[in-house]
Design an enzyme around this catalytic site. Structure first.
Site, PDB file in Angstrom:
ATOM      1  N   TYR A  66      17.190   1.301  -2.759  1.00 61.91           N
ATOM      2  CA  TYR A  66      18.190   2.360  -2.790  1.00 61.91           C
ATOM      3  C   TYR A  66      18.816   2.491  -4.183  1.00 61.91           C
ATOM      4  CZ  TYR A  66      17.974   4.447   1.709  1.00 61.91           C
ATOM      5  OH  TYR A  66      17.542   5.211   2.763  1.00 61.91           O
TER       6      TYR A  66
ATOM      7  N   LYS B 157       0.819  -1.222   0.000  1.00 63.06           N
ATOM      8  CA  LYS B 157       0.000   0.000   0.000  1.00 63.06           C
ATOM      9  C   LYS B 157       0.849   1.267   0.000  1.00 63.06           C
ATOM     10  CE  LYS B 157      -0.738   0.181   4.973  1.00 63.06           C
ATOM     11  NZ  LYS B 157      -1.333  -0.551   6.041  1.00 63.06           N
TER      12      LYS B 157
ATOM     13  N   ARG C  95      29.540  10.890   2.500  1.00 66.63           N
ATOM     14  CA  ARG C  95      30.513  11.969   2.727  1.00 66.63           C
ATOM     15  C   ARG C  95      31.903  11.450   2.381  1.00 66.63           C
ATOM     16  NH1 ARG C  95      27.524  15.705   5.890  1.00 66.63           N
ATOM     17  NH2 ARG C  95      29.324  17.101   5.869  1.00 66.63           N
TER      18      ARG C  95
ATOM     19  N   MET D 214      30.148  20.434  -2.302  1.00 64.61           N
ATOM     20  CA  MET D 214      31.565  20.235  -2.062  1.00 64.61           C
ATOM     21  C   MET D 214      32.002  21.256  -1.030  1.00 64.61           C
ATOM     22  SD  MET D 214      34.163  20.168  -5.168  1.00 64.61           S
ATOM     23  CE  MET D 214      33.745  18.718  -6.043  1.00 64.61           C
ATOM     24  N   LYS D 215      32.565  20.793   0.056  1.00 62.48           N
ATOM     25  CA  LYS D 215      33.050  21.742   1.064  1.00 62.48           C
ATOM     26  C   LYS D 215      34.476  22.071   0.714  1.00 62.48           C
ATOM     27  CE  LYS D 215      30.270  20.890   5.049  1.00 62.48           C
ATOM     28  NZ  LYS D 215      30.291  20.726   6.491  1.00 62.48           N
TER      29      LYS D 215
ATOM     30  N   ASP E 187      27.475  24.326  -4.273  1.00 59.76           N
ATOM     31  CA  ASP E 187      26.242  23.647  -3.893  1.00 59.76           C
ATOM     32  C   ASP E 187      25.332  23.395  -5.087  1.00 59.76           C
ATOM     33  OD1 ASP E 187      23.920  22.843  -2.692  1.00 59.76           O
ATOM     34  OD2 ASP E 187      23.712  24.568  -1.373  1.00 59.76           O
ATOM     35  N   LEU E 188      25.056  22.121  -5.353  1.00 59.36           N
ATOM     36  CA  LEU E 188      24.067  21.775  -6.376  1.00 59.36           C
ATOM     37  C   LEU E 188      22.867  21.172  -5.660  1.00 59.36           C
ATOM     38  CD1 LEU E 188      23.170  21.301  -9.332  1.00 59.36           C
ATOM     39  CD2 LEU E 188      24.446  19.188  -9.305  1.00 59.36           C
TER      40      LEU E 188
ATOM     41  N   HIS F 207      21.008  -1.921   1.504  1.00 62.23           N
ATOM     42  CA  HIS F 207      21.003  -0.563   0.939  1.00 62.23           C
ATOM     43  C   HIS F 207      22.388   0.096   0.977  1.00 62.23           C
ATOM     44  CE1 HIS F 207      16.804  -1.194   1.020  1.00 62.23           C
ATOM     45  NE2 HIS F 207      16.504  -0.620   2.164  1.00 62.23           N
TER      46      HIS F 207
ATOM     47  N   ARG G 146      21.964  11.582  19.043  1.00 64.67           N
ATOM     48  CA  ARG G 146      22.806  11.231  17.893  1.00 64.67           C
ATOM     49  C   ARG G 146      23.153   9.747  17.877  1.00 64.67           C
ATOM     50  NH1 ARG G 146      25.908  14.027  14.799  1.00 64.67           N
ATOM     51  NH2 ARG G 146      27.696  12.650  15.046  1.00 64.67           N
TER      52      ARG G 146
HETATM   53  C1  BG6 Z   1      13.453  -0.284   4.180  1.00 61.25           C
HETATM   54  C2  BG6 Z   1      13.589  -0.688   5.622  1.00 61.25           C
HETATM   55  O1  BG6 Z   1      14.141  -1.188   3.366  1.00 61.25           O
HETATM   56  O2  BG6 Z   1      13.999   1.007   4.007  1.00 61.25           O
HETATM   57  C3  BG6 Z   1      12.919   0.327   6.531  1.00 61.25           C
HETATM   58  O3  BG6 Z   1      12.986  -1.967   5.802  1.00 61.25           O
HETATM   59  C4  BG6 Z   1      13.429   1.729   6.246  1.00 61.25           C
HETATM   60  O4  BG6 Z   1      13.176   0.005   7.899  1.00 61.25           O
HETATM   61  C5  BG6 Z   1      13.351   2.016   4.761  1.00 61.25           C
HETATM   62  O5  BG6 Z   1      12.630   2.663   6.976  1.00 61.25           O
HETATM   63  C6  BG6 Z   1      14.044   3.326   4.434  1.00 61.25           C
HETATM   64  O6  BG6 Z   1      13.824   3.645   3.098  1.00 61.25           O
HETATM   65  P1  BG6 Z   1      13.831   5.173   2.641  1.00 61.25           P
HETATM   66  O7  BG6 Z   1      13.623   5.097   1.182  1.00 61.25           O
HETATM   67  O8  BG6 Z   1      12.700   5.862   3.375  1.00 61.25           O
HETATM   68  O9  BG6 Z   1      15.151   5.697   3.048  1.00 61.25           O
END
Ligand code: BG6
Ligand code: NDP
Length: 500
Positions: A216, A46, A365, A398-399, A417-418, A277, A483
């Site tokens: 990714y 969904k 980075r 690029m810094k 900066d792009l 990823h 962090r």
């Molecule tokens: C998924 C993970 O593969 O990627 C999730 O299972 C995560 O936990 C997600 O939140 C992140 O994807 P994006 O595209 O939002 O960075």
């Protein structure tokens, strides 16, 4: 000999391929196209799969005279109930244009829901009957049949679903077409289970029929890496251990498990994000120039990078778990699952010797070494850094150090900066899933993970994962919205990263 460190970090707070041989880019195919979303009742379907299909539909890539979409799952719902569930995910609840709403209703009419289990033939025979009826009704080219099965399902059911597809739902036409299967990550839990899964599915489908998706690889700036690196002369001589000190691949989310606690606890941050990823991103940043843009040439180079990664050292890993993670009723109280990890990876090859937070971002980075014989030392603010921000707000910057404007001769750090929002105003950046589903329809495997890539990536993380599973490696608690553990920043510093 110089060394370059790679920091990979994820932080969270909370049959035959085709009877028509075809190279991507050849004449577009026509004829009936059936897209089957298995697990249609689920979260991914969904939130990502159906919205991507809708966007493709709106752009004319899924012509209604050829395409039909089937949702398949065990949940007993009607076609209209599935459509009602999807509406809110396909167009904004407020402010959808009249055109969007009109397109939405036309798109929803293309969707048929079939209810069935994942391991018995009845449901799949019914699915095959529905697909065949659609093919008969919609074929512009007699007999052509293209069948795309998208497994938006937990990996535990991949083998039985693949077996059912193979037994009941293959393209049967002698005149042309194909059957392709898209599988989601995480593909396996470790090296052995991934190999077993690959072998089981490999007995049913040929490698060109299997599309291991890693979304990714569909992101705009991830796809840009090849172009940036290999189409710009000034990066070519600099992109190596002599000039680059360390590379950080950073992924942060400012939310926790969000209703996916049961799933997440089984996998953890390394299996959920890093092994797939971030490692894919690392490959594209570190690989040698491929012979061409052909999928096999690119994937050959990615495998070489993965196979050059040295074993991970315990003292170069920091694991974290945010406080309150185990309050989720689907997470066991004693869970040892990391929600945060910083891992240093060292690549051993000629080019390279040698991861309820406060923000949501993913970026690469690339930090350069200090300038030798620097004459501006006392004023200089930082190192050169080349940053590729994958999300949010895509940007490449690029810094660099420049003269502070004014009468004094002093140096200051600034950016070239792009920012995509400014430079490409009015251009809509496609969603990763949109692009990748289109690739599967076109038969282009460039942005999908090959079996040997998968194997090599599990090889890197399996020893560490087993130690975490056995409870030998414990995550450090950190505050949601922080962090992450302080130890992670210390590790990065030890590894040479300098805050710029
Ligand atoms: C998924 C993970 O593969 O990627 C999730 O299972 C995560 O936990 C997600 O939140 C992140 O994807 P994006 O595209 O939002 O960075
Ligand atoms: P869900 O848990 O929502 O499962 C999808 C569907 O599968 C469910 O609606 C259910 O359908 C069926 N299902 C769930 N558990 C089982 C089970 N144990 N046995 C058989 N069927 C089951 O998963 P997601 O949609 O979140 O994820 C699907 C796949 O996509 C997973 O591999 C996941 O890792 C991957 N993924 C998910 C992302 C996301 O954002 N959700 C992002 C990236 C990848 P029914 O009961 O109706 O048959």
């Amino acid at each position: 000999m110089g060394t370059s460190e790679w920091h990979i970090e994820r932080r969270a707070s909370f049959g035959s391929e085709s009877t028509i041989a075809r190279e991507p880019g050849n004449v577009p195919e026509s004829g009936s196209l059936s897209i089957v979303v298995l697990g249609a009742s689920g979260d991914l379907a969904k939130k990502k799969t159906f919205p991507a299909l809708f966007h493709l539909y709106r752009q004319g890539f899924l012509p209604p005279d050829e395409v039909h979409i089937f949702g398949y799952a065990r949940t007993k719902i009607s076609d209209d109930e599935l459509r009602d569930r999807l509406r809110g995910y396909l167009v904004p609840e407020k402010g959808a244009s009249a055109q969007q709403l009109e397109d939405l209703e036309k798109f929803l009419k293309l969707i048929k829901y079939v209810c069935g289990s994942y391991d018995s033939e009845d449901g799949f025979r019914l699915l095959d009957k529905e697909i065949s009826e659609h093919e008969y009704l919609k074929n512009s080219v007699e007999g052509l049949s293209r069948r795309l099965f998208y497994l938006a399902l937990p990996p535990s059911v991949y083998p039985s679903v693949c077996k059912m597809i193979k037994t009941c739902c293959m393209n049967k036409s002698d005149l042309g077409g194909w059957t392709r299967v898209v599988v989601e990550k995480p593909f396996g839990r470790d090296l052995q289970s991934a190999e077993e899964l690959s072998t089981e599915i490999g007995k049913l489908f040929e490698e060109p029929q299997i599309y291991r998706i890693d979304h990714y690889l569909g992101k705009e700036l991830v796809q840009n890496l090849l172009v940036l690196r290999f189409a710009n002369r000034f990066f070519l001589p600099l992109w190596n251990r002599d000039n680059i000190d360390n590379v950080q691949i950073v992924f942060r989310e400012d939310f926790g498990t969000e209703g996916r606690g049961g799933y997440f606890d089984q996998y953890g941050i390394i299996r959920d994000i890093i092994q797939n990823h971030l490692l894919q991103v690392l490959c594209l940043v570190a690989m040698e120039k491929p012979v061409s843009l052909k999928p096999e040439h690119i994937r050959d180079e990615k495998v070489k990078v993965l196979e050059s990664v040295l074993p991970i050292r315990d003292d170069e890993v920091v694991l974290g778990q945010y406080e309150g993670y185990t309050d989720d009723p689907t997470v066991p109280d004693e869970s040892n699952t990391p929600t945060f990890a910083t891992v240093i990876l060292r690549i051993h090859n000629e080019r390279w010797e040698g991861k309820a937070l406060n923000s949501r971002k993913a970026e690469i980075r690339v930090q350069f070494k200090d300038v030798p014989g620097d004459i501006f030392k006392c004023q200089k603010q930082g190192r050169n850094e080349f940053v590729i921000r994958l999300q949010p707000s895509e940007a490449i910057y690029m810094k660099l150090t420049v003269k502070q404007p004014g009468l004094e001769m002093s140096a200051v750090q600034s950016e070239l900066d792009l920012s995509y929002g400014q430079r490409y105003q009015g251009v809509t950046i496609p969603e990763a899933y949109e692009r990748l589903i289109l690739d599967t329809i076109r038969g282009d495997q460039q942005h999908f993970v090959r079996r040997d890539e998968l194997k090599a990536s599990w090889q890197i993380f399996t020893p560490l994962l087993h130690r975490i599973d056995d409870g030998d490696f414990k995550p450090i608690l950190y505050k949601p919205g922080s962090r992450g553990p302080r130890e992670a920043d210390q590790l990065l510093e030890q590894a040479g990263y300098v805050q710029t």
